[in-house]
Scaffold this active site. Structure first.
Site, PDB file in Angstrom:
ATOM      1  CB  SER A 326      -0.917  -0.018   1.219  1.00 48.46           C
ATOM      2  OG  SER A 326      -1.398   1.264   1.487  1.00 48.46           O
ATOM      3  CD1 TRP A 329      -1.772   1.206  -5.838  1.00 45.84           C
ATOM      4  CD2 TRP A 329      -2.222   3.003  -4.597  1.00 45.84           C
ATOM      5  NE1 TRP A 329      -2.844   1.851  -6.410  1.00 45.84           N
ATOM      6  CE2 TRP A 329      -3.145   2.957  -5.665  1.00 45.84           C
ATOM      7  CE3 TRP A 329      -2.328   4.037  -3.678  1.00 45.84           C
ATOM      8  CZ2 TRP A 329      -4.153   3.908  -5.843  1.00 45.84           C
ATOM      9  CZ3 TRP A 329      -3.320   4.999  -3.845  1.00 45.84           C
ATOM     10  CH2 TRP A 329      -4.216   4.923  -4.922  1.00 45.84           C
ATOM     11  CG  HIS A 330      -0.301   5.862  -0.910  1.00 44.75           C
ATOM     12  ND1 HIS A 330      -0.661   4.631  -0.425  1.00 44.75           N
ATOM     13  CD2 HIS A 330      -1.372   6.655  -0.760  1.00 44.75           C
ATOM     14  CE1 HIS A 330      -1.904   4.696   0.025  1.00 44.75           C
ATOM     15  NE2 HIS A 330      -2.361   5.910  -0.167  1.00 44.75           N
ATOM     16  N   GLY A 331       3.366   5.828  -3.833  1.00 46.70           N
ATOM     17  CA  GLY A 331       4.453   6.527  -4.509  1.00 46.70           C
ATOM     18  C   GLY A 331       5.705   5.683  -4.527  1.00 46.70           C
TER      19      GLY A 331
END
Lengths: 495, 342
Positions: A326, A329-331
């Protein structure tokens, strides 16, 4: 075009008015054109990538369904799994290439250099396509949903392409599962005055959160976080607290505008935020923060990994994997990985300490139903979440550690000597920011008991219109947007 | 049902636009230019000006209506504002002509030298933000500003909203009349102290930028259509301050020769004070405020000459003894030039 741009203010009314004027059977074509136009306004080339992901997942659906008809069940399952794998592999490969290639290239170079081995991973100069993480996840959900027989494969490529590209939620969610959204494109949406009104109200609320609160708070956050060595103590504490609200208002605003815009056209998108900072544990926080992403990970990663129906170590491992992924996923940066890992640690530690917590409560005879106890839990959760945000917002890992180090400095005088008003917001601007924050939090607190939109719709038209006009004017005056007025543009130097 | 909804939406939009229109003037920045344009355009329609003066800062600080009044009994108003692009001047002139019929129109042509498609936003706003809603205003916005800025000009609050922390009583109760006595004129009191280094004897012509040519022709057409007398001027200035610079023509002197030819072909007087300096006793060192603008003493010389030209070539009545214009005499007493000669 962003939701707060003048372009969108023109684009959206045109799209939605024509949507209702076009016969039901052809509406999806209009929405598909509008969605691709919306997406291509960032960079037309990106549409090719989105189109590729669309075609791959579309074919995966058809092939999975076809494989299911094979009489040899074993072979059918194998083939279906193969198609799922291929769909995931190719979509994630595109995502990896555009988002993570350089990051992992650097990681490998560093690891090897640690062992004094020099390797050269050529870096790619690719611009990250807007919303790629969002639409890729949404498209992948379709492959799995068809595989799990939650939905039938969509035969109409155009309608399926619309599911992937539907403009309200295209670039920042909510990430919809195909089983929740795809069928809505077949529904006939009649113009419903109340739905349109409610949708617009939600959009207005979103604009308020984004333009009045989030973008104003950003000024303080940017000032401090872009010069971590310059600030100490409470300046960093304030910026860090404000960042928690900046990102909340920003993201929640985007989701609300998306949901509102969809509602105007008769679509229902999922709620993405539900008063996350009132959570009493980080576990609860993740049920209230970016809800659709959490649900995606739960459905398509956590449960396939075994979820919590397994041994404790395996459960902890699954939890950590989900949070680290996760974070990524954000960066594509170490900061996000650390942020994700921290949340994973919070969760695992929380689970491990559960018995200890219970025995302490029992021994000290703490009444857990009191307001003070709940408040204590909310505060602790906020501190934990906010601490993790430092890594999320800091420009680099070094910056994050500098900020944390510099934070421990007792300088309460910044509240009284005016320093606080030199962090990017004057005292008048600060007041508006706090007022905005107060309104957002009040809505979150009261929103647990009251459905504002229903309560509001019961009020007289005079009151409602007064609120509409006041809100629009308030956003118009106090919103952060446009080029703004700069005195230097108007100063005439000749005389 | 549909009719009722449409009605509701229309009423909502009307109320919203009305509220925003009430708020717009509060937020617009209050400059002297705004004050004078409001006065000259809308509040003093009773003063029938013999002459109206249009253009940019060169004209703003170049021709003094109080001198024209005091020396020749000519009534005039100076509508020029800093950096006013020629296309904006055109629409402003059309707005002026709505209330002031058949004046002699003097247009300073300096801004024909601008090659940019649009002028500077701040300068454009002096004029457009001061215009009341009208077709002329809409045309000015459509033709003189980038299309995407349309909402920001239609609803200036969108531009100026971030002025909210600095609003004062003056923003809410703006008195635009405080400087009407100057009739739109304001000149500097510096003395430049340097000679003009640009070549004033340049011969030959150079093409006008396409938009400048378009608007020069529009002025000429408008004068024919509306039947007003048109005069072009160019104030003394050192072209070197703009020649070849970004956004300006390479050779302003030659371009002005071209303007002179176009004016001649259309029977329009073109008074180039750059080449008339000796004749009017204009001393560049003493009479310029800086390299581009005349100072109050220079303006006095130029204005006197223009007054003479107007008096000799046009049938203008001397209003000095007309009791209807008594206020003009007291306005002169408050003027820049009168206070300097005290």
């Amino acid at each position: 075009m962003s939701f707060t741009s003048m372009e969108f203010m023109i684009f959206f009314p045109i799209v939605s008015i024509l949507y209702y004027l076009i016969p039901h059977k052809r509406r999806w074509i209009w929405l598909l054109i509008a969605s691709y136009y919306f997406y291509m306004s960032w960079n037309p080339k990106y549409a090719i990538l989105m189109g590729t992901s669309t075609i791959i997942t579309y074919l995966s659906g058809l092939l999975i369904e076809k494989a299911d008809k094979i009489s040899d069940k074993k072979q059918a399952v194998r083939l279906k799994k193969w198609w799922v794998f291929l769909s995931f592999f190719s979509n994630l490969a595109i995502l990896f290439l555009f988002k993570y290639y350089n990051f992992f290239g650097n990681v490998f170079t560093r690891i090897f250099s640690y062992f004094h081995v020099t390797i050269h991973v050529p870096s790619l100069d690719l611009l990250l396509p807007v919303g790629i993480s969002f639409y890729t996840f949404q498209a992948l959900s379709y492959t799995v949903d068809v595989y799990r027989k939650d939905i039938k494969a969509e035969k109409n490529l155009g309608k399926y392409a619309l599911f992937v590209s539907f403009f309200p939620q295209l670039v920042a969610g909510p990430i919809e599962k195909s089983k929740d959204l795809l069928y809505q494109f077949d529904e006939e949406h009649f113009f419903d005055y109340n739905k349109v009104k409610n949708g617009l109200l939600l959009m207005l609320w979103g604009l308020f959160q984004k333009m009045v609160v989030s973008d104003r708070l950003a000024k303080v956050v940017d000032t401090v976080y872009n010069a971590p060595n310059k600030y100490k103590g409470f300046a960093i504490v304030i910026a860090t607290i404000l960042f928690a609200f900046q990102i909340y208002c920003d993201f929640s605003a985007y989701s609300d505008i998306a949901r509102g815009a969809a509602e105007v056209m008769g679509f229902r998108l999922s709620k993405n935020f539900d008063a996350p900072y009132l959570s009493k544990s980080t576990k609860e926080f993740w049920r209230r923060w970016h809800i659709t992403l959490g649900a995606w990970f739960k459905d398509y990663l956590y449960i396939p990994l075994g979820g919590n129906r397994c041994s404790k170590p395996r459960y902890y491992f699954n939890t950590m994997v989900v949070f680290i992924v996760s974070g990524l996923w954000h960066g594509a940066a170490a900061n996000f990985v650390i942020w994700g890992t921290l949340h994973g640690i919070y969760r695992v530690t929380g689970e491990m300490l559960k018995p200890v917590k219970k025995s302490v409560i029992k021994k000290l005879k703490i009444n857990i139903n009191t307001f003070s106890h709940k408040l204590f839990q909310v505060l602790i959760t906020f501190i934990l979440v906010d601490f993790a945000w430092i890594f999320f917002r800091a420009n680099s890992f070094t910056d994050a550690t500098t900020l944390i180090k510099n934070m421990f400095y007792f300088n309460p005088w910044i509240f009284t000597d005016g320093t606080i008003y030199k962090l990017g917001l004057s005292h008048k601007e600060f007041f508006i920011a706090m007022l905005g924050l107060f309104i957002v939090m009040l809505k979150d607190i009261l929103g647990r008991r009251i459905n504002f939109r229903i309560a509001f719709s019961k009020q007289s038209i005079v009151f409602r219109w007064f609120v509409y006009f006041s809100a629009i004017v308030f956003i118009m005056i106090f919103g952060i947007y446009g080029h703004g007025y700069e005195a230097k543009q108007f100063i005439y130097f000749q005389f | 049902m549909t009719k009722k909804i449409v009605q509701k939406v229309v009423i909502f939009i009307i109320i919203l636009i009305s509220i925003v229109s009430l708020l717009n003037p509060i937020f617009i920045v209050k400059t002297d230019h705004r004050g004078k344009l409001i006065e000259g355009l809308y509040n003093h329609t009773g003063d029938a000006y013999d002459v109206i003066l249009m253009g940019s800062s060169h004209m703003n600080g170049g021709i003094d209506p109080n001198v024209l009044w005091h020396q020749y009994g000519i009534t005039s108003f100076n509508y020029a504002t800093a950096g006013q692009p020629i296309d904006v001047t055109y629409y402003l002139l059309k707005e002026v002509l709505k209330k002031h019929k058949n004046p002699i129109v003097v247009v300073d042509v300096y801004y024909l030298c601008l090659t940019n498609k649009y002028g500077e936003e701040g300068y454009i706003r002096y004029v457009i933000d001061s215009m009341k809603p009208s077709i002329n205003k809409l045309n000015a916005i459509m033709n003189c500003t980038p299309f995407m800025d349309l909402p920001y000009y239609l609803f200036p609050i969108l531009k100026y909203h971030n002025r909210w922390p600095e609003l004062t009583k003056n923003d809410f109760r703006y008195d635009s009349a405080y400087k009407y006595y100057a009739k739109g004129f304001e000149a500097g009191t510096n003395k430049y102290g340097k000679d003009n280094i640009s070549d004033l004897t340049a011969t030959g012509t150079a093409e006008l930028p396409p938009k400048s040519l378009e608007y020069l022709n529009k002025f000429i057409e408008l004068s024919k259509k509306e039947g007003f007398k048109l005069i072009f001027t160019n104030m003394p200035n050192d072209f070197n301050s703009i020649a070849g610079k970004d956004g300006w023509v390479k050779d302003p002197a030659k371009m002005l020769n071209q303007v002179a030819e176009i004016a001649k072909a259309n029977n329009i007087p073109f008074i180039d004070y750059g080449s008339k300096m000796d004749e009017i006793g204009f001393n560049f060192k003493e009479d310029m405020n800086n390299s581009g603008h005349v100072n109050i003493w220079g303006a006095n010389k130029v204005t006197n000459d223009l007054g003479k030209f107007l008096k000799e070539n046009y049938n203008l009545v001397d209003h000095r003894n007309d009791p209807k214009y008594a206020q003009w005499n007291s306005d002169y007493m408050r003027s820049q030039i009168a206070s300097l000669s005290k």
